[in-house]
Scaffold this motif. Structure first.
Motif, PDB file in Angstrom:
ATOM      1  N   ARG A 159      43.056  -0.768  16.639  1.00 21.97           N
ATOM      2  CA  ARG A 159      44.179  -1.653  16.966  1.00 21.97           C
ATOM      3  C   ARG A 159      44.884  -2.016  15.661  1.00 21.97           C
ATOM      4  NH1 ARG A 159      44.192  -4.775  21.617  1.00 21.97           N
ATOM      5  NH2 ARG A 159      46.217  -5.479  20.845  1.00 21.97           N
ATOM      6  N   LYS A 160      46.174  -1.883  15.655  1.00 28.69           N
ATOM      7  CA  LYS A 160      46.923  -2.181  14.434  1.00 28.69           C
ATOM      8  C   LYS A 160      47.096  -3.685  14.269  1.00 28.69           C
ATOM      9  CE  LYS A 160      51.077  -0.938  11.864  1.00 28.69           C
ATOM     10  NZ  LYS A 160      52.355  -0.176  11.859  1.00 28.69           N
ATOM     11  N   LEU A 161      46.789  -4.159  13.062  1.00 27.69           N
ATOM     12  CA  LEU A 161      46.947  -5.579  12.745  1.00 27.69           C
ATOM     13  C   LEU A 161      48.279  -5.851  12.059  1.00 27.69           C
ATOM     14  CD1 LEU A 161      43.365  -6.278  11.317  1.00 27.69           C
ATOM     15  CD2 LEU A 161      44.224  -6.840  13.595  1.00 27.69           C
ATOM     16  N   GLY A 162      48.820  -4.857  11.365  1.00 21.51           N
ATOM     17  CA  GLY A 162      50.080  -5.055  10.651  1.00 21.51           C
ATOM     18  C   GLY A 162      50.250  -4.006   9.577  1.00 21.51           C
ATOM     19  N   ASP A 163      51.016  -4.345   8.563  1.00 23.23           N
ATOM     20  CA  ASP A 163      51.272  -3.448   7.441  1.00 23.23           C
ATOM     21  C   ASP A 163      51.212  -4.251   6.145  1.00 23.23           C
ATOM     22  OD1 ASP A 163      52.295  -0.764   8.674  1.00 23.23           O
ATOM     23  OD2 ASP A 163      53.431  -2.315   9.737  1.00 23.23           O
ATOM     24  N   GLN A 164      50.790  -3.594   5.081  1.00 25.29           N
ATOM     25  CA  GLN A 164      50.922  -4.216   3.774  1.00 25.29           C
ATOM     26  C   GLN A 164      52.054  -3.520   3.021  1.00 25.29           C
ATOM     27  OE1 GLN A 164      47.374  -3.962   1.364  1.00 25.29           O
ATOM     28  NE2 GLN A 164      47.753  -1.860   0.775  1.00 25.29           N
ATOM     29  N   GLU A 165      52.944  -4.317   2.453  1.00 27.70           N
ATOM     30  CA  GLU A 165      54.092  -3.801   1.717  1.00 27.70           C
ATOM     31  C   GLU A 165      53.733  -3.668   0.243  1.00 27.70           C
ATOM     32  OE1 GLU A 165      58.782  -4.932   0.829  1.00 27.70           O
ATOM     33  OE2 GLU A 165      57.605  -6.060   2.300  1.00 27.70           O
ATOM     34  N   LEU A 166      54.141  -2.560  -0.352  1.00 30.10           N
ATOM     35  CA  LEU A 166      53.795  -2.261  -1.734  1.00 30.10           C
ATOM     36  C   LEU A 166      55.012  -2.363  -2.645  1.00 30.10           C
ATOM     37  CD1 LEU A 166      51.615   0.925  -1.055  1.00 30.10           C
ATOM     38  CD2 LEU A 166      50.796  -1.387  -1.488  1.00 30.10           C
ATOM     39  N   VAL A 167      54.807  -2.922  -3.824  1.00 31.44           N
ATOM     40  CA  VAL A 167      55.865  -2.973  -4.851  1.00 31.44           C
ATOM     41  C   VAL A 167      55.250  -2.562  -6.189  1.00 31.44           C
ATOM     42  CG1 VAL A 167      57.207  -4.768  -3.699  1.00 31.44           C
ATOM     43  CG2 VAL A 167      55.401  -5.423  -5.316  1.00 31.44           C
ATOM     44  N   ILE A 168      56.101  -2.090  -7.082  1.00 28.20           N
ATOM     45  CA  ILE A 168      55.658  -1.723  -8.430  1.00 28.20           C
ATOM     46  C   ILE A 168      55.936  -2.892  -9.354  1.00 28.20           C
ATOM     47  CG2 ILE A 168      55.949  -0.109 -10.349  1.00 28.20           C
ATOM     48  CD1 ILE A 168      56.868   1.959  -8.278  1.00 28.20           C
ATOM     49  N   VAL A 273      42.084  -2.579  12.676  1.00 34.21           N
ATOM     50  CA  VAL A 273      40.679  -2.877  12.948  1.00 34.21           C
ATOM     51  C   VAL A 273      40.182  -1.753  13.842  1.00 34.21           C
ATOM     52  CG1 VAL A 273      41.317  -4.391  14.902  1.00 34.21           C
ATOM     53  CG2 VAL A 273      39.013  -4.489  13.928  1.00 34.21           C
ATOM     54  N   ILE A 274      39.020  -1.199  13.520  1.00 30.92           N
ATOM     55  CA  ILE A 274      38.470  -0.081  14.279  1.00 30.92           C
ATOM     56  C   ILE A 274      37.036  -0.384  14.673  1.00 30.92           C
ATOM     57  CG2 ILE A 274      39.982   1.629  13.218  1.00 30.92           C
ATOM     58  CD1 ILE A 274      37.740   2.418  11.366  1.00 30.92           C
ATOM     59  N   TRP A 275      36.600   0.217  15.779  1.00 33.20           N
ATOM     60  CA  TRP A 275      35.226   0.038  16.240  1.00 33.20           C
ATOM     61  C   TRP A 275      34.819   1.242  17.091  1.00 33.20           C
ATOM     62  CZ3 TRP A 275      39.440  -2.527  18.149  1.00 33.20           C
ATOM     63  CH2 TRP A 275      39.692  -2.465  19.516  1.00 33.20           C
ATOM     64  N   PRO A 276      33.521   1.513  17.216  1.00 32.43           N
ATOM     65  CA  PRO A 276      33.065   2.664  17.997  1.00 32.43           C
ATOM     66  C   PRO A 276      33.450   2.544  19.457  1.00 32.43           C
ATOM     67  CG  PRO A 276      31.324   1.887  16.552  1.00 32.43           C
ATOM     68  CD  PRO A 276      32.406   0.850  16.508  1.00 32.43           C
ATOM     69  N   THR A 288      35.864 -10.927  18.069  1.00 31.05           N
ATOM     70  CA  THR A 288      36.315 -10.744  16.693  1.00 31.05           C
ATOM     71  C   THR A 288      37.633  -9.976  16.633  1.00 31.05           C
ATOM     72  OG1 THR A 288      34.007 -10.731  15.963  1.00 31.05           O
ATOM     73  CG2 THR A 288      35.645  -9.931  14.410  1.00 31.05           C
ATOM     74  N   VAL A 289      37.765  -8.957  17.464  1.00 28.41           N
ATOM     75  CA  VAL A 289      39.024  -8.212  17.513  1.00 28.41           C
ATOM     76  C   VAL A 289      40.165  -9.143  17.924  1.00 28.41           C
ATOM     77  CG1 VAL A 289      40.306  -6.396  18.719  1.00 28.41           C
ATOM     78  CG2 VAL A 289      37.956  -5.975  17.948  1.00 28.41           C
ATOM     79  N   ALA A 291      40.296 -12.367  17.548  1.00 27.57           N
ATOM     80  CA  ALA A 291      40.534 -13.313  16.457  1.00 27.57           C
ATOM     81  C   ALA A 291      41.351 -12.677  15.341  1.00 27.57           C
ATOM     82  CB  ALA A 291      39.211 -13.836  15.914  1.00 27.57           C
ATOM     83  N   LEU A 292      41.081 -11.407  15.050  1.00 24.70           N
ATOM     84  CA  LEU A 292      41.838 -10.693  14.015  1.00 24.70           C
ATOM     85  C   LEU A 292      43.294 -10.496  14.432  1.00 24.70           C
ATOM     86  CD1 LEU A 292      39.206  -8.020  12.941  1.00 24.70           C
ATOM     87  CD2 LEU A 292      40.227  -9.752  11.450  1.00 24.70           C
ATOM     88  N   LEU A 293      43.511 -10.134  15.683  1.00 22.55           N
ATOM     89  CA  LEU A 293      44.872  -9.953  16.175  1.00 22.55           C
ATOM     90  C   LEU A 293      45.647 -11.270  16.137  1.00 22.55           C
ATOM     91  CD1 LEU A 293      44.105  -7.594  19.192  1.00 22.55           C
ATOM     92  CD2 LEU A 293      45.349  -6.969  17.115  1.00 22.55           C
ATOM     93  N   GLN A 294      44.966 -12.360  16.494  1.00 26.66           N
ATOM     94  CA  GLN A 294      45.615 -13.670  16.458  1.00 26.66           C
ATOM     95  C   GLN A 294      45.932 -14.077  15.028  1.00 26.66           C
ATOM     96  OE1 GLN A 294      46.755 -15.367  18.934  1.00 26.66           O
ATOM     97  NE2 GLN A 294      47.445 -17.118  17.703  1.00 26.66           N
ATOM     98  N   MET A 295      45.010 -13.835  14.113  1.00 28.66           N
ATOM     99  CA  MET A 295      45.247 -14.169  12.716  1.00 28.66           C
ATOM    100  C   MET A 295      46.421 -13.382  12.152  1.00 28.66           C
ATOM    101  SD  MET A 295      42.619 -14.143   9.447  1.00 28.66           S
ATOM    102  CE  MET A 295      42.416 -12.369   9.455  1.00 28.66           C
ATOM    103  N   ALA A 296      46.541 -12.116  12.544  1.00 29.66           N
ATOM    104  CA  ALA A 296      47.637 -11.286  12.058  1.00 29.66           C
ATOM    105  C   ALA A 296      48.982 -11.859  12.491  1.00 29.66           C
ATOM    106  CB  ALA A 296      47.468  -9.855  12.586  1.00 29.66           C
ATOM    107  N   LYS A 297      49.036 -12.403  13.718  1.00 30.88           N
ATOM    108  CA  LYS A 297      50.280 -13.019  14.187  1.00 30.88           C
ATOM    109  C   LYS A 297      50.598 -14.311  13.435  1.00 30.88           C
ATOM    110  CE  LYS A 297      50.005 -11.285  18.949  1.00 30.88           C
ATOM    111  NZ  LYS A 297      49.881 -11.685  20.392  1.00 30.88           N
ATOM    112  N   MET A 298      49.533 -15.028  13.075  1.00 32.83           N
ATOM    113  CA  MET A 298      49.718 -16.322  12.417  1.00 32.83           C
ATOM    114  C   MET A 298      50.032 -16.205  10.915  1.00 32.83           C
ATOM    115  SD  MET A 298      49.376 -18.465  14.890  1.00 32.83           S
ATOM    116  CE  MET A 298      49.161 -20.031  14.006  1.00 32.83           C
ATOM    117  N   LYS A 299      49.764 -15.025  10.342  1.00 30.63           N
ATOM    118  CA  LYS A 299      49.973 -14.851   8.902  1.00 30.63           C
ATOM    119  C   LYS A 299      50.861 -13.637   8.611  1.00 30.63           C
ATOM    120  CE  LYS A 299      45.668 -17.031   7.342  1.00 30.63           C
ATOM    121  NZ  LYS A 299      44.475 -16.890   6.472  1.00 30.63           N
TER     122      LYS A 299
END
Length: 305
Positions: A159-168, A273-276, A288-289, A291-299
């Motif tokens: 399940r995708k939680l989001g993306d991290q943006e990269l800068v130099i 987040v991945i799981w078997p 836990t999954v 909770a992670l999805l909710q945290m991703a929305k909140m941050k």
């Protein structure tokens, strides 16, 4: 199913954990010889050696470590199912094994998991941190958070939680003492700091004139297998580095770091987040999954949602 297919597993798991046939026998109320014979029958049935026997203790073989991890994982699931059926409550319980990327996991995921363990008194944690690709099923890992593209694995759910943006970025002192960084080709003339990845090409993802991402070759000086060390080396003026905004935002605000080549910025790496894959998702995993999805929305500043 063969009624004897589980024969010897209880004896093996106890003996392996206690490193002794005698200690396992005391818990099971049988003789140490009986435990040893049960494990030997299990080894013959599997066609592999699980334990090295010495005069002092038992030592797991590599195959034994993998088998023990799988057995303990299955036993946890069975206990969880029995508990839920008897109580009718789907409260997360048991040991949750989670593998996390080092810097991101320590800063953002681990604190949330610790809070969950405080909320649910029967939830125990085993957290590991690293960037390597692990065999989740073989190592008995319940969940993992991964940054970057995933390989297509039918045995895993993601399940995708989001993306991290990269800068130099670089420290002002480094930029003052070195030639200007104006074009992406200048990266071949500067000291660059990268994260160590076995077998990966030394390149950064940059946007071209069409807005498409492409790899840009760089001149590598330092390699670190940890994001916090990459950050520290960049702060110390050791060179340029391509880092996620969640890691450096504070340093950009106070001027300790400065971004360069902003016209080429915009590269993102997915966070999952991945799981078997299994027919029965244990409450501890499902909770836990969620909770992670909710945290991703909140941050959104962390997950880029």
């Amino acid at each position: 199913m063969d009624p004897l297919s589980f024969d010897g597993i209880r004896e093996f798991t106890l003996a392996a954990q206690l490193q002794s046939f005698t200690a396992a026998a005391l818990q099971l109320g049988v003789t140490s010889s009986a435990v040893g014979k049960s494990v030997s029958r299990l080894e013959r049935r599997l066609g592999i050696k699980l334990l090295h026997r010495t005069t002092r203790k038992l030592v797991l073989t590599h195959e034994g470590e993998v088998y023990l991890s799988s057995c303990l994982h299955i036993i946890d699931e069975l206990r969880d199912i029995e508990s839920n059926m008897s109580t009718g409550v789907s409260e997360p319980r048991g040991r949750l094994r989670v593998d996390l990327p080092a810097a991101f996991g320590r800063r953002h995921i681990a604190p949330m998991l610790i809070d969950l363990s405080k909320q649910f008194s029967q939830l125990d944690l085993t957290l590991t941190f690293g960037e390597r690709t692990i065999d989740m099923i073989g190592e008995g890992v319940d969940l993992a958070v991964r940054i970057g593209d995933l390989h297509n694995d039918p045995e895993l759910v993601a399940r995708k939680l989001g993306d991290q943006e990269l800068v130099i970025c670089a420290a002002p002192d480094y930029l003052r003492n070195n030639p200007p960084v104006i074009d992406k080709a200048d990266l071949l003339q500067h000291d660059c700091i990268i994260g160590w990845r076995k077998g990966l090409r030394a390149a950064w993802l940059l946007k071209n004139a069409k807005g498409e991402l492409e790899q840009q070759q760089i001149l590598v000086r330092h390699e670190f297998g940890d994001g916090e060390m990459m950050l520290q080396a960049t702060l110390d003026g050791c060179g340029l580095s391509q880092l996620p905004t969640w890691l450096i935002s504070e340093h950009l605000q106070n001027g300790a770091l400065v971004t360069v080549l902003d016209c080429y910025a915009g590269a993102k790496m997915p966070i999952h987040v991945i799981w078997p894959r299994t027919r029965y998702i244990q409450p501890k995993v499902r909770m836990t999954v969620d909770a992670l999805l909710q945290m991703a929305k909140m941050k959104p500043n962390v997950f880029g949602c």
